[in-house]
Design an enzyme around this catalytic site. Structure first.
Site, PDB file in Angstrom:
ATOM      1  N   LYS A 211       0.842  -1.200   0.000  1.00 56.93           N
ATOM      2  CA  LYS A 211       0.000   0.000   0.000  1.00 56.93           C
ATOM      3  C   LYS A 211       0.878   1.252   0.000  1.00 56.93           C
ATOM      4  O   LYS A 211       0.699   2.151  -0.802  1.00 56.93           O
ATOM      5  CB  LYS A 211      -0.912  -0.031   1.235  1.00 56.93           C
ATOM      6  CG  LYS A 211      -1.810   1.158   1.354  1.00 56.93           C
ATOM      7  CD  LYS A 211      -2.772   1.001   2.526  1.00 56.93           C
ATOM      8  CE  LYS A 211      -3.480   2.322   2.789  1.00 56.93           C
ATOM      9  NZ  LYS A 211      -4.412   2.273   3.891  1.00 56.93           N
ATOM     10  N   GLU A 217      10.497  -4.674   4.513  1.00 56.66           N
ATOM     11  CA  GLU A 217      10.566  -6.100   4.137  1.00 56.66           C
ATOM     12  C   GLU A 217      10.255  -6.268   2.643  1.00 56.66           C
ATOM     13  O   GLU A 217      10.936  -6.998   1.915  1.00 56.66           O
ATOM     14  CB  GLU A 217       9.559  -6.919   4.951  1.00 56.66           C
ATOM     15  CG  GLU A 217       9.869  -7.029   6.436  1.00 56.66           C
ATOM     16  CD  GLU A 217       9.269  -5.897   7.257  1.00 56.66           C
ATOM     17  OE1 GLU A 217       8.904  -4.838   6.674  1.00 56.66           O
ATOM     18  OE2 GLU A 217       9.192  -6.055   8.491  1.00 56.66           O
ATOM     19  N   GLY A 273      -4.892  -1.780   4.977  1.00 57.51           N
ATOM     20  CA  GLY A 273      -4.106  -2.921   4.488  1.00 57.51           C
ATOM     21  C   GLY A 273      -4.777  -4.254   4.758  1.00 57.51           C
ATOM     22  O   GLY A 273      -4.882  -5.121   3.889  1.00 57.51           O
ATOM     23  N   ARG A 274      -5.284  -4.425   5.973  1.00 57.38           N
ATOM     24  CA  ARG A 274      -5.877  -5.720   6.341  1.00 57.38           C
ATOM     25  C   ARG A 274      -7.288  -5.886   5.784  1.00 57.38           C
ATOM     26  O   ARG A 274      -7.929  -6.914   6.023  1.00 57.38           O
ATOM     27  CB  ARG A 274      -5.850  -5.904   7.863  1.00 57.38           C
ATOM     28  CG  ARG A 274      -6.458  -4.754   8.644  1.00 57.38           C
ATOM     29  CD  ARG A 274      -6.122  -4.849  10.127  1.00 57.38           C
ATOM     30  NE  ARG A 274      -6.569  -3.685  10.883  1.00 57.38           N
ATOM     31  CZ  ARG A 274      -5.873  -2.564  11.013  1.00 57.38           C
ATOM     32  NH1 ARG A 274      -4.704  -2.436  10.413  1.00 57.38           N
ATOM     33  NH2 ARG A 274      -6.328  -1.549  11.733  1.00 57.38           N
ATOM     34  N   GLU A 359      -4.846  -6.661  14.689  1.00 58.33           N
ATOM     35  CA  GLU A 359      -4.314  -5.352  14.312  1.00 58.33           C
ATOM     36  C   GLU A 359      -5.422  -4.291  14.407  1.00 58.33           C
ATOM     37  O   GLU A 359      -5.154  -3.113  14.607  1.00 58.33           O
ATOM     38  CB  GLU A 359      -3.714  -5.391  12.901  1.00 58.33           C
ATOM     39  CG  GLU A 359      -2.739  -4.252  12.638  1.00 58.33           C
ATOM     40  CD  GLU A 359      -1.910  -4.414  11.373  1.00 58.33           C
ATOM     41  OE1 GLU A 359      -0.722  -4.755  11.469  1.00 58.33           O
ATOM     42  OE2 GLU A 359      -2.457  -4.197  10.276  1.00 58.33           O
ATOM     43  N   HIS A 390      -5.640 -33.290  17.676  1.00 58.92           N
ATOM     44  CA  HIS A 390      -4.544 -34.135  18.142  1.00 58.92           C
ATOM     45  C   HIS A 390      -3.388 -33.309  18.681  1.00 58.92           C
ATOM     46  O   HIS A 390      -2.255 -33.796  18.743  1.00 58.92           O
ATOM     47  CB  HIS A 390      -4.083 -35.056  17.001  1.00 58.92           C
ATOM     48  CG  HIS A 390      -5.159 -36.016  16.606  1.00 58.92           C
ATOM     49  ND1 HIS A 390      -5.320 -37.238  17.220  1.00 58.92           N
ATOM     50  CD2 HIS A 390      -6.170 -35.901  15.717  1.00 58.92           C
ATOM     51  CE1 HIS A 390      -6.375 -37.852  16.701  1.00 58.92           C
ATOM     52  NE2 HIS A 390      -6.919 -37.058  15.789  1.00 58.92           N
ATOM     53  N   LYS A 514       9.371  -1.011  14.183  1.00 56.54           N
ATOM     54  CA  LYS A 514       9.968  -0.676  12.873  1.00 56.54           C
ATOM     55  C   LYS A 514      11.088   0.347  13.061  1.00 56.54           C
ATOM     56  O   LYS A 514      12.166   0.235  12.488  1.00 56.54           O
ATOM     57  CB  LYS A 514       8.912  -0.062  11.939  1.00 56.54           C
ATOM     58  CG  LYS A 514       7.863  -1.020  11.429  1.00 56.54           C
ATOM     59  CD  LYS A 514       6.975  -0.271  10.429  1.00 56.54           C
ATOM     60  CE  LYS A 514       5.728  -1.048  10.077  1.00 56.54           C
ATOM     61  NZ  LYS A 514       4.769  -0.285   9.310  1.00 56.54           N
TER      62      LYS A 514
HETATM   63  O1  F6P Z   1       3.082  -3.167   9.778  1.00 53.61           O
HETATM   64  C1  F6P Z   1       1.733  -3.083   9.644  1.00 53.61           C
HETATM   65  C2  F6P Z   1       1.290  -2.787   8.252  1.00 53.61           C
HETATM   66  O2  F6P Z   1       1.215  -1.421   8.072  1.00 53.61           O
HETATM   67  C3  F6P Z   1      -0.034  -3.458   7.972  1.00 53.61           C
HETATM   68  O3  F6P Z   1      -1.103  -2.762   8.447  1.00 53.61           O
HETATM   69  C4  F6P Z   1       0.016  -3.596   6.502  1.00 53.61           C
HETATM   70  O4  F6P Z   1      -0.929  -4.501   6.041  1.00 53.61           O
HETATM   71  C5  F6P Z   1       1.441  -4.045   6.307  1.00 53.61           C
HETATM   72  O5  F6P Z   1       2.170  -3.305   7.267  1.00 53.61           O
HETATM   73  C6  F6P Z   1       2.014  -3.857   4.953  1.00 53.61           C
HETATM   74  O6  F6P Z   1       1.983  -2.526   4.554  1.00 53.61           O
HETATM   75  P1  F6P Z   1       2.171  -2.102   3.043  1.00 53.61           P
HETATM   76  O7  F6P Z   1       1.072  -2.709   2.250  1.00 53.61           O
HETATM   77  O8  F6P Z   1       2.146  -0.610   3.038  1.00 53.61           O
HETATM   78  O9  F6P Z   1       3.511  -2.635   2.571  1.00 53.61           O
END
Ligand code: F6P
Length: 550
Positions: A211, A217, A273-274, A359, A390, A514
């Site tokens: 987003k 990452e 995002g979620r 979240e 199990h 972060k």
């Molecule tokens: O670290 C949390 C977050 O902001 C989430 O809410 C989001 O889904 C994820 O990181 C990834 O963010 P982006 O889509 O901006 O890479």
């Protein structure tokens, strides 16, 4: 209702009434509730779309449900719901509208943000995604060397990974089985390594999903993927255009990365995002299942949106599910909520819900900026049920904790299951029904004795029961049913956040880690001194460097 001016939740008369009712009910027994009302098993059920919801095995009476609905009315859950659907900026800490419901609205709907109807843009992106998906699926879109794309690798994390990764698993039987679709999220290089090690770069398309397009990452993995591609193809930057597309709200950053914004699929800051996998973030899924199936899924979402928006409180399923969670979390001290699917295809479903729920509602500060004085979001956990049986079900059956659980199952196995495996489905579902029965009704000491069990073992073989569950049963697991399920949980989370008076749509709690990671990294790599680093972390960093021979 204004978040600042509303009466504190635990000072409302509705909250007090529920507390009193909880005391009066005491240790009410499901056995007794069923004995008192032989119709309970059918009366305490609801239907939404294809989903049959049985909530009879809950520690509630008609009065409990009335009092919970009164709490929802007092906290104006439906008022906030309407504001959300209208596009008002209910995500106050980020000053944003919350309009994932617009992502699945029909073409002719009108939903305005800042005076502009967002629905045409939603459908323009869906159309662009559809055209692109068809080109990849048909082989018309080729890589830099002219080879057909056979592999799709989605790189993203959190909401830019969990949704499409989960849905791809859920809908595997609807996917083009000739395509290899993989998901990379972890900044641990092992994730990308395992995803690409057996792939031919000439046949591989990377979808960079972010987003913000700043998530470390994702940008790190995307950069490594680009290096892998260009090295493998012995090509220069020109090759990127045929092998990289972006899903983002941030055109500038996409362009900085070297992806042509013509190959960018857009979404908007009013999509959290979620809550985003039914937006452009679902492109990998759409390529896998095709645009028609994707649209069926969106229709499923929309069906439940409409139900949530219009159904009266008494038959509103997300409202009910949210309130039941409040009943246990706030009035029974339950700390967690298990989601236990009886479908192997739902293996990532609970992991997806963890982000959606935790979240959203893992917050101790209310919308009024004050600390709440009540429990908020539960720990959500679970894996496919038969495997759990199990492993950890022992604790649910005979442990000391109250763990409300959702059981999700389907009458039919997926359509393309090998014929020889179809018979196993009844065994799977026999477990599904048996577990909620055992959890609810247990086994009394007398019943154990009647089996001739030695007296010293009777306590060990006794099941107290009274463990509450919701059963969600549908005919089969289709794209539409998946959309219905996800929308159900989205709105359940909404209801709870509304009652608790928290902003379910920000996520400030992920920021500190972060920032600290950025500060600590130079200490690991260069031994740089980090000002004000605590004693424990300083020693751990030194140990790490020592182990790395630095
Ligand atoms: O670290 C949390 C977050 O902001 C989430 O809410 C989001 O889904 C994820 O990181 C990834 O963010 P982006 O889509 O901006 O890479």
């Amino acid at each position: 209702m204004n978040a600042d001016s509303r009466t504190r939740l635990d000072q409302t008369s509705e909250w007090a009434a529920l507390s009193k009712h909880r005391e009066q009910l005491g240790e009410v027994q499901l056995r007794d509730l069923f004995a008192a009302d032989p119709a309970r098993g059918t009366a305490y059920t609801l239907q939404v779309g294809d989903l049959h919801i049985d909530y009879s095995k809950h520690l509630v009476t008609g009065e409990t449900l009335t009092l919970l609905r009164e709490l929802a009315a007092a906290t104006d859950v439906f008022g906030l719901r309407d504001a959300m659907f209208r596009g008002e900026k209910i995500n106050t800490t980020e000053d944003r509208a919350v309009l994932h419901t617009a992502l699945r609205a029909p073409r002719d709907a009108v939903i305005e943000v800042d005076g502009e109807n967002v629905v045409p843009a939603v459908h323009a992106v869906l159309d662009k995604m559809s055209a692109f998906s068809e080109r990849v699926r048909s082989g018309e879109w080729t890589g830099h060397t002219g080879k057909r794309i056979k592999n799709v690798v989605n790189i993203g994390i959190g909401g830019s990974d969990l949704g499409p990764a989960m849905a791809y698993e859920v809908l595997r039987s609807f996917t083009d089985r000739d395509l290899t679709v993989r998901f990379v999220s972890n900044v641990d290089g092992a994730d990308l390594h395992e995803a690409v090690r057996d792939l031919d770069p000439a046949e591989t398309l990377f979808i960079i999903a972010s987003k913000t397009f700043t998530t470390i990452e994702t940008i790190t993995n995307a950069t490594s993927a680009r290096d892998w591609l260009l090295t493998g193809l012995k090509a220069d930057q020109d090759a990127v255009a045929k092998h990289f597309v972006a899903l983002s709200t941030n055109a500038e950053k996409v362009s900085d990365f070297g992806i042509d914004t013509a190959n960018m699929f857009e979404f908007w800051d009013w999509v959290g995002g979620r809550y985003s996998y039914d937006s452009a973030i679902g492109l990998s899924l759409m390529i896998a299942i095709g645009p028609d199936r994707f649209r069926e899924m969106l229709d499923g979402f929309h069906l439940v949106d409409e139900h949530f928006r219009t159904a009266p409180a008494e038959s509103n399923v997300p409202l009910l599910m949210g309130l039941l969670g409040i009943w246990y979390g706030n009035f029974h001290d339950a700390q967690s909520h298990a989601v236990l699917p009886y479908s192997h295809y739902l293996s990532k479903f609970t992991a997806y819900l963890q982000q959606l729920d935790m979240e959203s509602n893992g917050k101790y500060v209310g919308r009024d900026g004050k600390e709440v004085g009540w429990q908020t979001g539960p720990v959500v956990w679970g894996t496919p049920g038969t495997n759990g049986q199990h492993a950890y079900y022992q604790l649910i059956h005979q442990g000391t904790k109250l763990i409300p659980a959702d059981f999700i199952g389907f009458a039919e196995p997926v359509a393309d299951l090998l014929p020889g495996l179809v018979a196993q489905h009844d065994l799977l579902m026999a477990n599904f029904f048996a577990q909620t029965q055992a959890l609810a009704f247990g086994k009394t000491p007398d019943e154990v004795r009647a089996e001739g069990v030695a007296e010293e073992l009777v306590p060990h073989k006794t099941f107290k029961g009274n463990h509450p569950t919701t059963t969600i049963l549908a005919k089969s697991l289709t794209p539409s049913v998946l959309g219905q399920l996800i929308a159900l949980y989205e709105h359940k989370v909404f209801v709870q956040g509304a009652v608790w008076n928290i902003d379910s749509f920000d996520q400030w709690g992920v920021e500190l880690g972060k920032v600290l990671a950025k500060r600590v990294e130079p200490a690991l790599t260069e031994g740089a001194e980090v000002p004000d680093l605590d004693g424990s972390t300083t020693a751990l960093v030194a140990k790490y460097r020592d182990l790395r021979g630095r």
